[in-house]
Every structure is written in C-alpha cells, then in structure tokens.
Design a protein around this motif. Structure first.
Motif, mmCIF file in Angstrom:
data_model
loop_
_atom_site.group_PDB
_atom_site.id
_atom_site.type_symbol
_atom_site.label_atom_id
_atom_site.label_comp_id
_atom_site.label_asym_id
_atom_site.label_seq_id
_atom_site.Cartn_x
_atom_site.Cartn_y
_atom_site.Cartn_z
ATOM 1 N N VAL A 183 -6.151 -7.965 8.020
ATOM 2 C CA VAL A 183 -4.884 -7.505 7.445
ATOM 3 C C VAL A 183 -5.096 -6.186 6.701
ATOM 4 O O VAL A 183 -4.329 -5.229 6.851
ATOM 5 C CB VAL A 183 -4.286 -8.559 6.493
ATOM 6 N N VAL A 187 -3.154 -2.815 7.803
ATOM 7 C CA VAL A 187 -2.212 -2.151 6.893
ATOM 8 C C VAL A 187 -2.747 -0.783 6.493
ATOM 9 O O VAL A 187 -1.997 0.196 6.396
ATOM 10 C CB VAL A 187 -1.928 -3.032 5.650
ATOM 11 N N ARG A 191 -0.776 2.631 7.238
ATOM 12 C CA ARG A 191 -0.384 3.494 6.123
ATOM 13 C C ARG A 191 -0.831 4.933 6.370
ATOM 14 O O ARG A 191 -0.108 5.889 6.043
ATOM 15 C CB ARG A 191 -0.993 2.974 4.819
ATOM 16 N N ASP A 196 3.274 1.748 7.701
ATOM 17 C CA ASP A 196 2.878 0.473 7.118
ATOM 18 C C ASP A 196 4.070 -0.451 6.879
ATOM 19 O O ASP A 196 3.983 -1.659 7.106
ATOM 20 C CB ASP A 196 2.073 0.678 5.829
ATOM 21 N N GLN A 197 5.197 0.097 6.423
ATOM 22 C CA GLN A 197 6.363 -0.754 6.202
ATOM 23 C C GLN A 197 6.889 -1.326 7.514
ATOM 24 O O GLN A 197 7.322 -2.483 7.581
ATOM 25 C CB GLN A 197 7.464 0.034 5.478
ATOM 26 N N LEU A 199 5.043 -1.952 10.132
ATOM 27 C CA LEU A 199 4.096 -2.996 10.525
ATOM 28 C C LEU A 199 4.418 -4.307 9.824
ATOM 29 O O LEU A 199 4.441 -5.373 10.450
ATOM 30 C CB LEU A 199 2.669 -2.561 10.188
ATOM 31 N N ILE A 200 4.665 -4.216 8.530
ATOM 32 C CA ILE A 200 4.977 -5.419 7.753
ATOM 33 C C ILE A 200 6.276 -6.049 8.244
ATOM 34 O O ILE A 200 6.405 -7.276 8.328
ATOM 35 C CB ILE A 200 5.035 -5.078 6.247
ATOM 36 N N LEU A 211 -0.341 -10.946 8.255
ATOM 37 C CA LEU A 211 0.202 -9.596 8.103
ATOM 38 C C LEU A 211 1.518 -9.596 7.343
ATOM 39 O O LEU A 211 1.957 -8.565 6.849
ATOM 40 C CB LEU A 211 0.395 -8.944 9.478
ATOM 41 N N PRO A 214 0.931 -8.855 2.895
ATOM 42 C CA PRO A 214 0.003 -7.766 2.565
ATOM 43 C C PRO A 214 -0.396 -7.742 1.103
ATOM 44 O O PRO A 214 -1.460 -7.220 0.755
ATOM 45 C CB PRO A 214 0.794 -6.511 2.945
#
Length: 279
Positions: A183, A187, A191, A196-197, A199-200, A211, A214
């Motif tokens: 994870v 992340v 990023r 990154d956002q 991905l989340i 995941l 985070p």
C-alpha cells in the motif's frame, strides 16, 4: 488447580495487555524491572503488574513465563532463562520462525516445558480480541488455555508439535504485513504522479482492499522496527520450505527506511511517504 504465578518477558504494548488478561486467572503477574525502559514501567503500572528487581527472582517465583519481545531478542532471552534452570512452562509467543522456536525449546528443555505460541491480532484492549494460537505438550497447552479462559485473549490449539503456532503466525504475517508495505509503495508512486486520490477512490470501491486504508501507512511506519525483523523471520521460513523469500526480504528492506520513527504516534501519512521516498 491453583492459580499460577505468571512472569511476562517483557511488558511491551502486546505483552503488557496479554499479561493483564492472564491476571484474571493468575494469583500474580510479575515483570522484571532490570534493564527496562520508563515506557515499559509505565505500561506495567497501567496494567497493575507486580515488579521484581531481576530475572532470577521472576523465574524463581513464576509457574508460567510468557515471552513476548522483539523477534531479534527472543533467542537471547530464552538463553538467559535457560541459564537459570527455569522449570515451569515457558510460552514462546514471539513472531519467530518455527526453526528458531525449536532451537529455543532445545535450550530450555528438559528443565522447562515449552509451549509454542503465536498472537494474531491487536493487543487485547478497547474491545480487541486477539487469538493466541498454541502448540506443544497437551498438559502444558491446557494450562495456557485455562490461564486465558473467559478473557479477551482467545486461545486455539494446533496440536502437539512445537513450531506449528509460529508457522501459522508467520504465514499470516507474510500476507498482512507485506500488504501494508505494498500500500505504501502504491500510494507513494501514485502521489509522485499526482494521482494518489484517484488511486484511493478506485480502491475504495473494494472494501476488502488495504488500498482503501492509506491512513494505516503511518501506523505501519511507526511499527516498522518490529515488522521488519518479523518479515525477515518469515523469509527464512519460506526459504526453509523451498519457497522464494525475496519479496519478504524486499518488504523488510522497505520497512527499514522507517526505523527512525519507532512508535511515533504523531506520524502522518504525508510524513511516512516522505520518509519512504527520501530515507
């Protein structure tokens, strides 16, 4: 059966909480002050453990000793106990390989009876109920089951072979802890590219994905000093089974980048990712 006196080596976050549960069915739970930190003393006081000045006194008074310490210290600690000819039940509950557990049993026997233990879960506080898996001689395992009966520590017996509980613990750890490391890498890479956002968001559609959590990366970083050696132990176990250990060794190497933030409860996700990218 009379309530036993129990010694805990040593009262870390897991050890102190497990010892407090044992106190429900023990006449007394002892810990050794010699060489321990103020943090250990604070935890021992919080859980009303009885201090003794030195290891020989703890061993002389204890019917059962539970070893819960950083993996790297487990064998040296057992050697110290063996040197004092402890003749009670010794619960080797550290996250170490079955081979090391068996070596520890050889050190302590025949004076002591060794029970292999593996704790899966969080410390038994604030409603958490970890499972203590046990393997070893039937009568000794039964004493440990009785010690934790009706407490927040649930016991499960895996048989009479010393090494089985350790193997289960490390088998689970190989997935759980490596997944947390992956994870952090995922992340961190996202990023770097500004996604990154996203991905989340993708991961949050799967509620069973690490995941989607985070924020746990910071907790993983603070625990890296313990998780790294545990994954090295797991890698040794894989290698002994003829399985490739490289992923686990790589995960341990990644965790080493966080060793300088040991137990830092104030660490943020951003801080942890920064340290991962720039050790």
């Amino acid at each position: 059966m009379d309530q036993p006196t129990v010694g805990i080596l040593h009262p870390g976050s897991m050890g102190a909480a497990v010892a407090a549960c044992a106190a429900a069915n023990a006449s007394e739970v002892l810990w050794c002050e010699a060489g321990r930190s103020t943090a250990s003393a604070g935890r021992a006081a919080e859980f009303s453990l009885t201090p003794v000045a030195a290891l020989p006194a703890l061993l002389e008074r204890s019917d059962i000793v539970i070893s819960l310490c950083p993996p790297a210290a487990a064998e040296d600690l057992a050697r110290d106990v063996a040197g004092h000819r402890f003749d009670g039940v010794y619960v080797e509950a550290n996250a170490i390989s079955p081979q090391r557990t068996q070596r520890i049993a050889a050190l302590l026997e025949p004076d002591a009876t060794v029970v292999d233990g593996g704790v899966v879960g969080s410390p038994p506080i604030r409603g958490k109920t970890p499972t203590l898996y046990l393997s070893g001689p039937v009568a000794a395992v039964a004493r440990i089951e009785a010690l934790f009966a009706s407490t927040a520590v649930v016991t499960r017996t895996l048989g009479t072979e010393v090494g089985k509980a350790s193997a289960l613990k490390l088998s689970y750890a190989s997935y759980q802890k490596t997944s947390r490391v992956l994870v952090a890498l995922a992340v961190g890479m996202a990023r770097e590219h500004g996604v990154d956002q996203e991905l989340i968001e993708v991961a949050s559609r799967r509620t069973d994905s690490y995941l989607a959590e985070p924020e746990y990366v910071a907790k993983a970083a603070a625990r890296a000093w313990r998780w790294g050696p545990e994954l090295e132990e797991t890698a040794d176990t894989l290698a002994a089974a003829g399985l490739p250990p490289e992923l686990l060794r790589a995960a341990a190497s990644t965790l080493a980048r966080w060793y300088d933030v040991k137990d830092d409860s104030e660490l943020t996700l951003t801080d942890a990712l920064d340290r991962l990218a720039q050790p």
